[in-house]
Design an enzyme around this catalytic site. Structure first.
Site, PDB file in Angstrom:
ATOM      1  N   ASP A 138      31.089  38.315  38.685  1.00 35.95           N
ATOM      2  CA  ASP A 138      32.167  38.581  37.740  1.00 35.95           C
ATOM      3  C   ASP A 138      33.486  38.324  38.468  1.00 35.95           C
ATOM      4  O   ASP A 138      33.534  38.277  39.699  1.00 35.95           O
ATOM      5  CB  ASP A 138      32.056  40.038  37.271  1.00 35.95           C
ATOM      6  CG  ASP A 138      33.249  40.487  36.464  1.00 35.95           C
ATOM      7  OD1 ASP A 138      33.557  39.817  35.464  1.00 35.95           O
ATOM      8  OD2 ASP A 138      33.876  41.494  36.842  1.00 35.95           O
ATOM      9  N   ASP A 161      31.062  44.685  37.998  1.00 34.86           N
ATOM     10  CA  ASP A 161      31.654  46.019  38.139  1.00 34.86           C
ATOM     11  C   ASP A 161      31.566  46.855  36.870  1.00 34.86           C
ATOM     12  O   ASP A 161      32.048  47.984  36.855  1.00 34.86           O
ATOM     13  CB  ASP A 161      33.125  45.892  38.546  1.00 34.86           C
ATOM     14  CG  ASP A 161      33.998  45.356  37.412  1.00 34.86           C
ATOM     15  OD1 ASP A 161      33.636  44.307  36.838  1.00 34.86           O
ATOM     16  OD2 ASP A 161      35.020  45.974  37.097  1.00 34.86           O
ATOM     17  N   ASP A 213      37.294  39.569  37.212  1.00 36.29           N
ATOM     18  CA  ASP A 213      38.227  40.701  37.176  1.00 36.29           C
ATOM     19  C   ASP A 213      37.540  42.001  37.569  1.00 36.29           C
ATOM     20  O   ASP A 213      36.535  42.385  36.972  1.00 36.29           O
ATOM     21  CB  ASP A 213      38.799  40.861  35.764  1.00 36.29           C
ATOM     22  CG  ASP A 213      39.633  39.667  35.346  1.00 36.29           C
ATOM     23  OD1 ASP A 213      40.760  39.535  35.835  1.00 36.29           O
ATOM     24  OD2 ASP A 213      39.134  38.864  34.527  1.00 36.29           O
TER      25      ASP A 213
END
Length: 232
Positions: A17, A179, A19
């Site tokens: 991922d 995240d 961001d």
């Protein structure tokens, strides 16, 4: 490799991922949101407040921001605000954004070891590539897939599957690193293990998201995967 008691091959590819995993982009995203809100004479939002809105693409970000600012938008008004956001968003990509701890070292480690790597983000494709170019990370990446490159953003599996197609790696030999719940959902839908890194943008504790493995920082990932491989 064993994750949560389930045998899995040591990955030949890792999908990351963007961001909250590779980059801390919340300050730049907040600046873009506040510039957009100002065009409607609305008060600015704080970085912590905007951080809770990150993770499901720009349209959802705009929707959440206007709701938080006291002017909920739907239909054509939301579409217009989202269109207005595009050039603003693209002006706020790298000025305040920083790499998350361990990003450069971790990507360099896996690149040198011959690992295939890609980035799968709900951020637009052009913006994702520009940020990765800015930080000099594109040479290590065989695929960069943004949210507008697929019909459905994460937690749908589309971006992950497209990245693996470009890397020419089967899903059985891949690992997702993120995240948030969107990353877990996408990995599960694609049928691959998922590692979560603390310190990202999730509003739910990472322990409650159902990941196969949790790392305190991205820099812990190489040793964590090596330990799992040795224990398998």
């Amino acid at each position: 490799m064993t994750v949560n008691g389930i045998k899995a091959p040591f990955p030949r590819a890792i999908l990351f991922d963007l961001d909250g995993t590779l980059i801390d982009s919340a300050p730049d995203i907040t600046a873009a949101v506040n510039e957009l809100l100002a065009t409607r004479q609305l008060a600015p939002l704080t970085v912590p407040r905007v951080t809770t809105m990150i993770g499901n693409g720009v349209p959802k970000l705009v929707e959440r921001a206007f709701a938080a600012a006291g002017m909920p938008l739907i239909g054509r008004a939301l579409e217009e605000a989202t269109r207005d956001m595009a050039p603003i968003y693209n002006r706020h990509l790298t000025y305040l954004t920083r790499l998350m701890p361990g990003t450069r070292e971790t990507l360099a480690h896996f690149h040198m070891s011959g690992m295939a790597m890609g980035v799968v983000s709900n951020k637009p494709q052009v913006a994702s590539r520009e940020i990765l170019l800015h930080f000099g990370l594109t040479d290590a990446l065989g695929a960069i897939v943004g949210g507008d490159a697929v019909s459905q953003k994460k937690p749908a599996p589309d971006a992950l599957l497209l990245a693996l197609e470009r890397l020419r790696i089967d899903v059985e030999n891949a690992l997702m690193v993120g995240d948030s719940a969107a990353d877990v959902g996408a990995a599960r839908a694609a049928g691959m293990p998922v590692v979560l890194v603390r310190g990202g943008y999730t509003q739910v504790p990472v322990e409650e998201l159902g990941a196969d493995l949790i790392c305190d920082s991205l820099g812990d990932l190489p040793l964590a995967l090596r330990a799992l491989r040795d224990a398998a």
